[in-house]
Design an enzyme around this catalytic site. Structure first.
Site, PDB file in Angstrom:
ATOM      1  N   HIS A 118     -33.414   3.050  24.113  1.00 12.15           N
ATOM      2  CA  HIS A 118     -33.218   2.495  22.763  1.00 12.15           C
ATOM      3  C   HIS A 118     -33.094   0.973  22.839  1.00 12.15           C
ATOM      4  O   HIS A 118     -32.922   0.410  23.917  1.00 12.15           O
ATOM      5  CB  HIS A 118     -31.931   3.047  22.119  1.00 12.15           C
ATOM      6  N   ASP A 144     -30.594  -2.077  20.984  1.00 10.12           N
ATOM      7  CA  ASP A 144     -29.349  -2.136  20.210  1.00 10.12           C
ATOM      8  C   ASP A 144     -29.653  -2.812  18.874  1.00 10.12           C
ATOM      9  O   ASP A 144     -30.332  -3.842  18.829  1.00 10.12           O
ATOM     10  CB  ASP A 144     -28.270  -2.914  20.979  1.00 10.12           C
ATOM     11  N   HIS A 184     -33.523  -0.278  26.629  1.00  6.75           N
ATOM     12  CA  HIS A 184     -32.765   0.028  27.843  1.00  6.75           C
ATOM     13  C   HIS A 184     -32.279   1.465  27.791  1.00  6.75           C
ATOM     14  O   HIS A 184     -32.351   2.113  26.736  1.00  6.75           O
ATOM     15  CB  HIS A 184     -31.590  -0.955  28.000  1.00  6.75           C
ATOM     16  N   ARG A 200     -19.115   6.555  36.263  1.00  3.23           N
ATOM     17  CA  ARG A 200     -19.550   5.238  35.783  1.00  3.23           C
ATOM     18  C   ARG A 200     -18.894   4.975  34.450  1.00  3.23           C
ATOM     19  O   ARG A 200     -18.830   5.863  33.591  1.00  3.23           O
ATOM     20  CB  ARG A 200     -21.074   5.185  35.663  1.00  3.23           C
TER      21      ARG A 200
END
Ligand SMILES: C=C1C[C@]23C[C@@]1(O)CC[C@H]2[C@@]12CC[C@H](O)[C@@](C)(C(=O)O1)[C@H]2[C@@H]3C(=O)O
Ligand SMILES: O=C(O)CCC(=O)C(=O)O
Ligand SMILES: [Fe+2]
Length: 313
Positions: free
Chosen positions: A187, A189, A244, A256
């Site tokens: 996507h 942002d 990204h 993570r």
């Protein structure tokens, strides 16, 4: 006699190694401003080091986030399910997207973070620092582009700015999903600018112009900065709102955690490219408000190219 020369039908092309720009904010402002503008044009993405946010503030936010995510599920669900704010697990947004993560999505206005618990105090000081860093970067961008100093930053500093903080937890790999699964799908942002800090676990990847995915090496001392759709629109497409994604944990037994600040305008702000940046070009996007853009975004899937809807045809 003519001797035929044998031509090898397979041409091996060496894929050029790409270095993501790492910009040292302690260098001279004019030099940094130029480097940032170049990175925004080429990748829509760069890392910043020597950013001035104290290790203590970052560490406290990381510790509080892990403490939250390690709570039993019913306790996490007490904060309310993400709609859009609150706790979410595996479902991203309301349009059917999924990923191998859990997250907490928080508004950043002062009323929303009334400081009544340790968690809220930590969020409040983290947001204050990261918002300031986002605004400094936007002011360097303005300098590099030769537009008024606060053209972009005033939108994020505004009392009614719609900025968000997202805490994403990608749990360690278990038998139920596999290496290479998507943690957070491809996507861009939608906001102006995003500042992401992750722990020492890999996962983030950015899409290059040639369609290849480039892994971003984790660096807990750096912030990853990416340009959002609004800055692509305000620069008439000169800056790239980088696509990204995050892979689910690539290393076994490693959690993570990404802490992501999205710098957004206030709902009624008008988004248009200023004349200084149009030069002799025609605008490629219609003028719209952040509220209109956000409604369009939230009604669509994660991977859509939302700005296309606002193109002047
Ligand atoms: C599927 C969706 C999740 C998202 C809203 C949307 O409908 C499309 C954009 C998504 C995104 C991506 C960047 C940020 O993480 C986010 C908070 C945003 O502003 O846009 C998410 C939205 C979300 O998770 O609600
Ligand atoms: O966790 C990551 O590295 C990416 C998260 C992201 O892109 C987002 O929250 O919008
Ligand atoms: Fe993102």
């Amino acid at each position: 006699m003519v001797v035929a020369t044998q031509v090898n039908p397979i041409r091996m092309e060496k894929i050029r190694e790409v270095d993501i720009p790492v910009i040292d904010l302690s260098c001279s402002r004019s030099k940094v401003a130029k480097l940032i503008v170049k990175a925004c044009e080429e990748y829509g993405f760069f890392k910043v080091i020597n950013h001035g946010i104290s290790h203590h503030i970052i560490k406290e936010m990381e510790d509080e986030s892990f403490e939250f995510f390690y709570k039993p599920l019913p306790e996490k669900e007490l904060v309310g399910s993400a709609n859009p704010f609150g706790y979410g697990s595996k479902n991203i947004g309301l349009s059917g997207d999924t990923g191998e993560l859990e997250y907490l999505l928080l508004p950043t206005n002062q009323n929303a973070i009334a400081q009544t618990s340790k968690f809220r105090c930590v969020v409040s000081s983290y947001v204050k620092s990261v918002r300031e860093l986002a605004c400094e970067i936007l002011e360097l961008i303005a300098k590099g582009l030769g537009v008024p100093h606060s053209l972009f930053s005033h939108l994020v500093r505004h009392f009614d700015s719609d900025s968000l903080l997202r805490l994403n937890h990608y749990p360690p790999v278990t038998h139920s999903f596999h290496h290479g699964d998507i943690g957070f799908g491809e996507h861009s942002d939608p906001q102006i600018i995003t500042l992401l800090r992750s722990n020492d676990a890999p996962g983030l990847q950015i899409s290059l112009r040639n369609g290849l995915w480039l892994p971003v090496s984790p660096d807990p001392h750096a912030f990853c900065v990416n340009i959002g759709d609004i800055l692509q629109a305000m620069t008439n497409g000169r800056f790239i709102s980088v696509r990204h994604r995050a892979m689910a944990n690539l290393l076994p037994n490693q959690s993570r955690l990404s802490m992501v600040f999205f710098g957004a305008p206030p709902p009624e702000a008008t988004i248009a490219c200023p004349p200084q940046l149009l030069k002799r070009n025609k605008p490629i996007y219609k003028t719209f408000t952040w509220s209109e853009y956000k409604s369009h975004t939230y009604a669509h899937r994660l991977g859509e190219t939302r700005l296309d809807h606002f193109k002047i045809t």
